[in-house]
Design a protein around this motif. Structure first.
Motif, short mmCIF file in Angstrom:
data_model
loop_
_atom_site.label_atom_id
_atom_site.label_comp_id
_atom_site.label_asym_id
_atom_site.label_seq_id
_atom_site.Cartn_x
_atom_site.Cartn_y
_atom_site.Cartn_z
N LEU A 177 -6.03 3.17 1.01
CA LEU A 177 -5.91 2.03 0.10
C LEU A 177 -6.01 0.72 0.88
CD1 LEU A 177 -5.37 1.03 -2.77
CD2 LEU A 177 -2.93 1.22 -2.30
N CYS A 205 0.84 -1.21 0.00
CA CYS A 205 0.00 0.00 0.00
C CYS A 205 0.87 1.26 0.00
CB CYS A 205 -0.93 -0.01 1.21
SG CYS A 205 -2.20 -1.30 1.15
N GLU A 206 1.95 1.25 0.78
CA GLU A 206 2.84 2.42 0.82
C GLU A 206 3.54 2.62 -0.53
OE1 GLU A 206 5.33 1.53 4.13
OE2 GLU A 206 3.79 2.08 5.63
N GLU A 256 2.25 1.91 -3.45
CA GLU A 256 1.27 2.52 -4.34
C GLU A 256 1.15 4.02 -4.08
OE1 GLU A 256 -0.79 1.02 -6.93
OE2 GLU A 256 1.02 -0.15 -6.67
N THR A 257 1.23 4.42 -2.81
CA THR A 257 1.14 5.84 -2.48
C THR A 257 2.35 6.61 -3.00
OG1 THR A 257 -0.22 5.43 -0.52
CG2 THR A 257 1.02 7.50 -0.57
N ARG A 258 3.52 5.99 -2.95
CA ARG A 258 4.70 6.68 -3.49
C ARG A 258 4.57 6.89 -5.00
NH1 ARG A 258 7.27 3.29 0.23
NH2 ARG A 258 7.82 1.75 -1.37
N HIS A 274 1.57 6.87 -6.66
CA HIS A 274 0.37 7.68 -6.92
C HIS A 274 0.01 8.44 -5.65
CE1 HIS A 274 -0.08 5.33 -10.59
NE2 HIS A 274 -0.02 4.24 -9.87
N PRO A 275 0.61 9.59 -5.40
CA PRO A 275 0.37 10.35 -4.15
C PRO A 275 -1.07 10.78 -3.95
CG PRO A 275 2.32 11.17 -5.31
CD PRO A 275 1.62 10.24 -6.25
N SER A 276 -1.91 10.68 -4.98
CA SER A 276 -3.30 11.13 -4.84
C SER A 276 -4.13 10.20 -3.96
CB SER A 276 -3.96 11.25 -6.21
OG SER A 276 -3.98 10.00 -6.87
N ILE A 277 -3.61 9.03 -3.62
CA ILE A 277 -4.36 8.11 -2.77
C ILE A 277 -3.49 7.72 -1.57
CG2 ILE A 277 -3.69 6.02 -4.05
CD1 ILE A 277 -6.63 5.07 -3.54
N ASP A 278 -4.04 7.86 -0.37
CA ASP A 278 -3.32 7.60 0.86
C ASP A 278 -3.18 6.10 1.11
OD1 ASP A 278 -2.33 8.65 3.59
OD2 ASP A 278 -3.91 7.21 4.13
N ALA A 279 -2.03 5.70 1.68
CA ALA A 279 -1.76 4.28 1.92
C ALA A 279 -2.79 3.66 2.85
CB ALA A 279 -0.35 4.10 2.48
#
Length: 734
Positions: free
Chosen positions: A401, A386-387, A389-391, A393-398
């Motif tokens: 997610l 999850c982290e 993915e956030t790195r 795509h910063p638009s979604i928080d880990a």
């Protein structure tokens, strides 16, 4: 392919295309390679040659002219084709001037078969669940050869050998659980047979896209249409009907899912009816091969499987290994990430390895160092994914997610057996439930490529979990949170699906076994979510040490995929209206317990209904029994009594449920070969090296396994005298 077979294949293509026999025969005293009498006033004449020179063409042009002249008085139109195994571009205009179509083999093949068009289109879409877990597109990672075992002969086949079998007309079934690489194997076989067969494609079909299709032509037409090849439908159907095409059929267990039923014969009939289209394909093979892939335990037994698929006992049954070996897993990570070690706590399923390969090497190293058990490793990996993915795509928080995936895991438990698909709307609703607002365009796009989820088919936006292990793990994480907070929303939910074997370990790992947990189970039963109590039972069994009292919670109207009661004393267990996929009973002892109105797909440890414990009521239904895999069978191994004793100890401590084993329980069922001296040395070595720990029990010593060594113990159990393990050698010296 020799020249005679090549000529026959050209005739077969022509016969299929014009829907009339293509035979070598004489016309007007001239011998022709292929003649197709399309109608009373039209024939097609084909000459087939290895040559590409003008002299040969002129000779055949003269033949065509003579035939045309001879048939003019009869009013017969002659269409002429000159087919060369070589390039013919320089001859085309000469032939055209004489109304003869000059084609190379490749051009003839594409004009009437479309092999190259099909193979290009087929390779552009996924093969079953052989997907990149992040992009949901075809997996492009390095392929690691695992070997596929024919248990009847003991022969292990590689992908090249399976391709040879398919090319030679053999019928093959490849069995394995989710995430073990069946679909990737199917893709590798497809690529190899495509290179080998000059004229005909092998149709590779994801059966889950053809639910309800009862005939071969519906499956073939739908498959080609989904690839954008509607123009090839008619010719493909004719080729199949003529027995010209081989098949790869992935997902024999997904074309029609099992529904819950208390009637074993009803289940069999559902499975048989759903596979009518597959049987129709098999009936059209006429000497061509087929490779079918699916889950190992979908059918009650091999006999039912062969009958449902329209196959006979000459079919080759192959099994995917459940996991990579240690060396294969390391090779996979090395080739795809550069790492040279593999986490001790992780299963080595190809799909799980694929997820790891997407993490940064430093993240993987930290996961390996910080995790002390399989459950913790999964939870830490889940967080790391999850982290990551956030790195990207910063638009979604880990954390958002993470919670969305857990909501989707819970949503999957509400699905019936016919449908585990998650729609884009359901994914967006999960996001809304977690965050309080609907996803914007970028976030919505990210939600359509969530880790652990894959597309149902190339033309569908729906998703499904691509691996049972990961799905069960996410359900386990969600279950822990529900028990910790006594979540009333979960209590009032309606789960139809069990938490799964891996997910059942999570409550025990988080010490959520006991009176407070039982209180929450009773709340769930009273509010309508009966499945929670069944999940808790599976978790409590993980914690059991020789005996378990389950008198405070009843199980009713639930579903359990696998329950291990081997060598346990069970008190107060009352189960009704529940479906079990697999129940292990060898050595189980029941006190004040009963199973009523339940359905069991497979009972292991009991050979037939007569030998069931009295806890099972007459109104229960049983689909199959097996006495395999119990301790008594260890006596049949070609080993010394000392090594048989070691194998029994390993099995009871590491491969049966429970947090530990009483000293006396190690001997149970093994007295015929028990070697006390070997047992003493084995236990001493295991205690000294922290493989097990000793704790005081209610009635003597209790031995508790260190799960970190499960894989090592499994290797000893599998390889026996070939394992070269120090523990094995210690027993050898006794």
């Amino acid at each position: 392919m020799n020249w005679q077979d090549f000529e026959e294949s050209v005739r077969q293509i022509a016969s299929s295309h014009w829907n009339a026999p293509a035979k070598a025969e004489e016309i007007a005293g001239i011998r022709c390679d292929a003649v197709i009498r399309v109608s009373s006033d039209e024939i097609v004449v084909i000459e087939i040659t290895k040559e590409d020179n003008l002299a040969k063409l002129r000779l055949d042009l003269a033949k065509f002219a003579s035939i045309r002249t001879a048939l003019v008085p009869e009013g017969v139109v002659v269409r002429s084709f000159f087919i060369s195994a070589r390039k013919v571009s320089s001859l085309r205009e000469t032939g055209k001037a004489q109304k003869v179509e000059v084609l190379s083999v490749k051009e003839f093949r594409e004009k009437f078969v479309g092999k190259e068009s099909y193979e290009f289109a087929r390779k552009s879409v996924e093969f079953g669940s052989a997907l990149d877990p992040y992009t949901n597109k075809s997996d492009t990672g390095a392929f690691i050869e695992t070997g596929y075992l024919d248990k009847s002969s003991g022969t292990t086949y590689n992908v090249d050998e399976i391709s040879d079998l398919l090319s030679n007309g053999r019928r093959i079934i490849l069995l394995g659980e989710f995430g073990t690489g069946k679909s990737r194997c199917a893709r590798e076989v497809f690529e190899r047979v495509s290179r080998r067969n000059i004229l005909f494609p092998t149709l590779a079909i994801n059966l889950r896209e053809h639910w309800g299709h009862q005939s071969f032509d519906l499956i073939v037409r739908s498959h080609l249409s989904s690839l954008g090849l509607s123009g090839l439908e008619d010719s493909a159907v004719r080729l199949v009907r003529s027995g010209a095409l081989a098949f790869i059929l992935d997902g024999i267990d997904e074309i029609g899912s099992q529904s819950w039923s208390g009637e074993p014969e009803r289940l069999r009939e559902i499975r048989r009816r759903s596979l009518q289209g597959v049987r129709d394909i098999v009936s059209k093979l006429d000497g061509k091969g087929v490779l079918l892939c699916g889950r190992a335990h979908y059918f009650s037994d091999d006999e039912e499987m062969l009958s449902c698929l329209g196959l006979d006992i000459d079919t080759i049954l192959l099994n995917c290994p459940d996991e990579f070996t240690e060396d294969q897993a390391i090779d996979y990570l090395r080739l795809n990430t550069g790492l040279t070690e593999f986490p001790e706590w992780s299963p080595r399923k190809p799909l799980i390895c694929q997820l790891f390969s997407k993490l940064e090497p430093e993240t993987m190293r930290k996961l390996i160092e910080d995790s002390t058990g399989e459950v913790q490793f999964f939870e830490n990996t889940f967080q790391a994914i999850c982290e990551r993915e956030t790195r990207i795509h910063p638009s979604i928080d880990a954390e958002v997610l993470r919670k969305v995936l857990l909501e989707i895991a819970k949503a999957s438990r509400r699905k019936n057996e016919f449908n585990e698909e998650i729609s884009p709307l359901e994914i967006n609703e999960a996001f809304h439930q977690v965050s309080g607002f609907m996803p914007l365009d970028e976030a919505s796009s990210i939600l359509q490529r969530l880790p652990y989820l894959g597309r149902v088919s190339s033309g569908s936006g729906n998703r499904r979990f691509v691996d049972d292990y990961a799905k069960s793990g996410l359900r386990g994480v969600a279950l822990v949170e529900a028990f910790r907070t006594s979540d009333k929303a979960v209590a009032e939910d309606l789960y139809r699906k069990p938490v799964g074997p891996f997910g059942a370990k999570f409550l025990f790992a988080h010490a959520l076994i006991g009176s407070e947990a039982e209180k929450y189970c009773r709340l769930c039963n009273s509010r309508g979510n009966m499945q929670i109590a069944a999940d808790y039972l599976c978790s409590a069994i993980e914690a059991a040490s020789g005996s378990i009292d389950f008198s405070q919670v009843t199980i009713r109207n639930a579903s359990i995929d696998r329950l291990e009661l081997s060598d346990l004393k069970i008190s107060g267990l009352h189960v009704s209206g529940t479906f079990f996929e697999v129940l292990h009973l060898d050595g189980a002892f029941f006190i004040d317990s009963n199973f009523s109105n339940c359905a069991f797909q497979q009972i292991i440890g009991v050979s037939d209904k007569v030998r069931l414990p009295s806890a099972f009521s007459d109104d229960c239904d049983f689909d199959g029994f097996s006495s395999a895999d119990n301790v008594a069978r260890i006596s049949e191994l070609p080993l010394s009594n000392g090594h048989k004793t070691l194998v029994a100890i390993i099995r009871k401590l590491f491969f049966q449920p429970g947090s530990g084993r009483k000293e006396e329980a190690l001997l149970r069922g093994a007295s015929s070969y028990w070697d006390r001296a070997a047992a003493t040395e084995a236990v001493r070595y295991m205690l000294t090296n922290d493989i097990i720990t000793e704790a005081p029990g209610d009635h003597g010593k209790l031995y508790i396994p260190n799960r970190k060594f499960t894989r090592r113990m499994g290797r000893i159990r599998s390889l026996l005298r070939n394992c070269d393990d120090e523990l094995w050698n210690v027993v050898s010296r006794v």
